[in-house]
Scaffold this motif. Structure first.
Motif, PDB file in Angstrom:
ATOM      1  N   LEU A  11       8.444  -7.737   7.070  1.00 56.69           N
ATOM      2  CA  LEU A  11       7.672  -6.681   7.719  1.00 56.69           C
ATOM      3  C   LEU A  11       6.168  -6.897   7.586  1.00 56.69           C
ATOM      4  CD1 LEU A  11       9.839  -3.594   6.678  1.00 56.69           C
ATOM      5  CD2 LEU A  11       9.819  -4.799   8.871  1.00 56.69           C
ATOM      6  N   LYS A  12       5.757  -7.703   6.599  1.00 60.06           N
ATOM      7  CA  LYS A  12       4.333  -7.996   6.430  1.00 60.06           C
ATOM      8  C   LYS A  12       3.830  -9.025   7.453  1.00 60.06           C
ATOM      9  CE  LYS A  12       3.938  -6.955   1.485  1.00 60.06           C
ATOM     10  NZ  LYS A  12       3.709  -7.534   0.128  1.00 60.06           N
ATOM     11  N   LEU A  13       4.756  -9.784   8.060  1.00 61.75           N
ATOM     12  CA  LEU A  13       4.352 -10.759   9.072  1.00 61.75           C
ATOM     13  C   LEU A  13       3.861 -10.026  10.310  1.00 61.75           C
ATOM     14  CD1 LEU A  13       7.415 -13.201   8.836  1.00 61.75           C
ATOM     15  CD2 LEU A  13       5.151 -13.526   7.823  1.00 61.75           C
ATOM     16  N   ASP A  14       2.906 -10.619  11.029  1.00 61.93           N
ATOM     17  CA  ASP A  14       2.447  -9.969  12.254  1.00 61.93           C
ATOM     18  C   ASP A  14       3.537 -10.043  13.315  1.00 61.93           C
ATOM     19  OD1 ASP A  14       2.003 -12.348  14.104  1.00 61.93           O
ATOM     20  OD2 ASP A  14       0.689 -12.904  12.452  1.00 61.93           O
ATOM     21  N   PHE A  15       3.408  -9.208  14.344  1.00 67.32           N
ATOM     22  CA  PHE A  15       4.470  -9.055  15.336  1.00 67.32           C
ATOM     23  C   PHE A  15       4.814 -10.380  16.014  1.00 67.32           C
ATOM     24  CE2 PHE A  15       5.638  -8.531  19.801  1.00 67.32           C
ATOM     25  CZ  PHE A  15       6.809  -7.808  19.672  1.00 67.32           C
ATOM     26  N   SER A  16       3.795 -11.148  16.401  1.00 67.67           N
ATOM     27  CA  SER A  16       4.053 -12.389  17.132  1.00 67.67           C
ATOM     28  C   SER A  16       4.822 -13.390  16.278  1.00 67.67           C
ATOM     29  CB  SER A  16       2.737 -13.013  17.611  1.00 67.67           C
ATOM     30  OG  SER A  16       1.885 -13.306  16.514  1.00 67.67           O
ATOM     31  N   THR A  17       4.516 -13.437  14.966  1.00 65.56           N
ATOM     32  CA  THR A  17       5.232 -14.356  14.067  1.00 65.56           C
ATOM     33  C   THR A  17       6.682 -13.920  13.897  1.00 65.56           C
ATOM     34  OG1 THR A  17       3.179 -14.835  12.877  1.00 65.56           O
ATOM     35  CG2 THR A  17       5.245 -15.401  11.772  1.00 65.56           C
ATOM     36  N   SER A  71      -4.138 -13.179  21.092  1.00 64.60           N
ATOM     37  CA  SER A  71      -3.834 -11.803  20.688  1.00 64.60           C
ATOM     38  C   SER A  71      -5.042 -10.896  20.837  1.00 64.60           C
ATOM     39  CB  SER A  71      -3.329 -11.777  19.244  1.00 64.60           C
ATOM     40  OG  SER A  71      -4.281 -12.368  18.367  1.00 64.60           O
ATOM     41  N   ASP A  72      -6.253 -11.433  20.643  1.00 66.26           N
ATOM     42  CA  ASP A  72      -7.466 -10.624  20.760  1.00 66.26           C
ATOM     43  C   ASP A  72      -7.982 -10.570  22.192  1.00 66.26           C
ATOM     44  OD1 ASP A  72      -7.612  -9.950  18.022  1.00 66.26           O
ATOM     45  OD2 ASP A  72      -8.432 -11.924  17.572  1.00 66.26           O
ATOM     46  N   GLY A  88      -4.722 -11.238  10.503  1.00 64.17           N
ATOM     47  CA  GLY A  88      -5.387 -10.996   9.225  1.00 64.17           C
ATOM     48  C   GLY A  88      -5.953  -9.607   9.087  1.00 64.17           C
ATOM     49  N   ARG A  89      -5.608  -8.699  10.021  1.00 59.86           N
ATOM     50  CA  ARG A  89      -6.189  -7.360   9.981  1.00 59.86           C
ATOM     51  C   ARG A  89      -5.789  -6.604   8.718  1.00 59.86           C
ATOM     52  NH1 ARG A  89      -1.857  -7.955  12.571  1.00 59.86           N
ATOM     53  NH2 ARG A  89      -0.185  -6.413  12.755  1.00 59.86           N
TER      54      ARG A  89
END
Length: 390
Positions: free
Chosen positions: A86-92, A215-216, A249-250
């Motif tokens: 769950l700590k991984l970002d959505f895309s990963t 992503s940005d 990294g947010r």
């Protein structure tokens, strides 16, 4: 070793982790550890198989969704519920999940891989699974990461004690510079192919002049636009730019935003756009893109412009991320410091920024060195011949 009153020849023991386990011990029979707890469906099925002389059917009772207990699919189910996942970002998570789900549905002989017991996974199995991606070494590495995560679930839940992927990563390390950096000539070709103000041209400009990840770029909004007034080199300046919270990294940066000034080149690219919309980059449906869709569209745009794109193009393939690297090289070639490049590109460590600097410095030093050689050779050729005086 207390014997269980309800199961003849079954006694308990304490394993090396201090956990109470049960095993069948009888003269003329092989000692067999019985999974689960007494009176559970799993335990009863295994015991009946042992006393009946048949192979143990340990996964008789299925979990929700038809998942066999302690199977590879079961490990994936637990992985998706874990804090590390769950700590991984959505895309990963999306990328890892699609790879794992594809593996779990494949067949090994007549059996579905995902239905197999995790405890029976051997190193040879892992190597066979990695061969599904033999033509893409980078995907092999990512798949190995995914398999290792499933194995760790088995270790944490004491289904297994040994990791069959141990030290395998070094055998599947793919030495590469990553995404190809766009050259100035390739940038020119892309700009000449697409008209000013078009969606491909805007996406390109945001990547090459702001150094944003896909992503940005997809999330960039007009309300991120702001103006800063600062004293720089003794001169007061008013600078317009985008202030954003980078998606990658947010969580680690705890809400730390970055300000990215708009260069004259980017201002020229944005001039034709309406600022009445939410997102800077709009699809043909006048909506924003998802990062995944944008990355796929960029491949199509690059290929249409006659440039190398997509997996078939290999290491020369151009992508959104390659535009970010192009900005890094331009900054390095114009003498930007490592700290300056880190602040623009949002790197946490100087290693990547220093890579750009080393490449640019090598070119500069090589040119300077060969200029000196050429100048020295020119002087030698012009110098009058030496005469020997007796």
């Amino acid at each position: 070793m207390p014997k269980h009153p309800d199961y003849p020849h079954v006694s308990s023991f304490t394993d090396r982790h201090g956990k109470t386990r049960w095993r069948f011990r009888k003269a003329g029979h092989k000692d067999t550890v019985i999974p689960g707890e007494p009176h559970s469906a799993e335990f009863d099925a295994a015991y009946e198989a042992i006393v009946g002389g048949r192979p143990a059917k340990t996964n008789v009772i299925l979990l929700a969704g038809g998942v066999r207990p302690r199977s590879i699919k079961h490990a994936y189910k637990l992985l998706k519920e874990s804090g590390a996942w769950l700590k991984l970002d959505f895309s990963t998570r999306d990328r890892y999940g699609r790879l794992i789900e594809t593996l779990l549905t494949r067949k090994a002989g007549s059996e579905i891989i995902g239905d197999g017991p995790l405890a029976e996974v051997k190193r040879t199995h892992v190597k066979q699974w990695l061969q599904f991606h033999k033509d893409t070494p980078t995907m092999q590495k990512i798949m190995l990461i995914c398999i290792s995560k499933l194995i760790m679930i088995g270790i944490e839940n004491e289904w297994i004690t040994a990791d069959p992927t141990y030290k395998m990563m070094k055998d599947y390390r793919h030495d590469t510079d990553g995404h190809a950096t766009w050259t100035p000539e390739q940038c020119d070709q892309f700009e000449q192919f697409y008209p000013l103000g078009s969606t491909p041209r805007v996406a390109f400009a945001l990547g090459v002049w702001l150094g944003l990840r896909a992503s940005d770029i997809a999330r960039l909004r007009w309300d991120h636009l702001t103006t800063k007034r600062m004293i720089i080199n003794g001169e007061e300046r008013t600078v317009e730019g985008f202030e954003i919270l980078p998606f990658k990294g947010r969580k680690k940066k705890k809400g730390q935003t970055v300000f990215l000034p708009i260069t004259p080149e980017l201002a020229h690219e944005l001039a034709p756009l309406s600022r009445d919309t939410d997102f800077v980059l709009l699809s043909s449906w006048k909506r924003g893109y998802s990062p995944r869709t944008l990355s796929g569209r960029m491949i199509q745009w690059v290929r249409a412009a006659g440039l190398p794109a997509g997996r078939l193009a290999g290491d020369l393939a151009l992508s959104c991320h390659g535009l970010r690297k192009a900005l890094g090289m331009r900054m390095a070639e114009t003498g930007a410091s490592t700290r300056e490049m880190m602040d623009v590109l949002g790197h946490n460590s100087p290693s990547q920024a220093e890579l750009y600097s080393r490449k640019a410095r090598q070119v500069h030093l090589a040119i300077n060195a060969m200029d000196k050689v050429a100048a020295g050779e020119a002087k030698r050729r012009k110098a009058p011949g030496l005469k020997i005086v007796k």
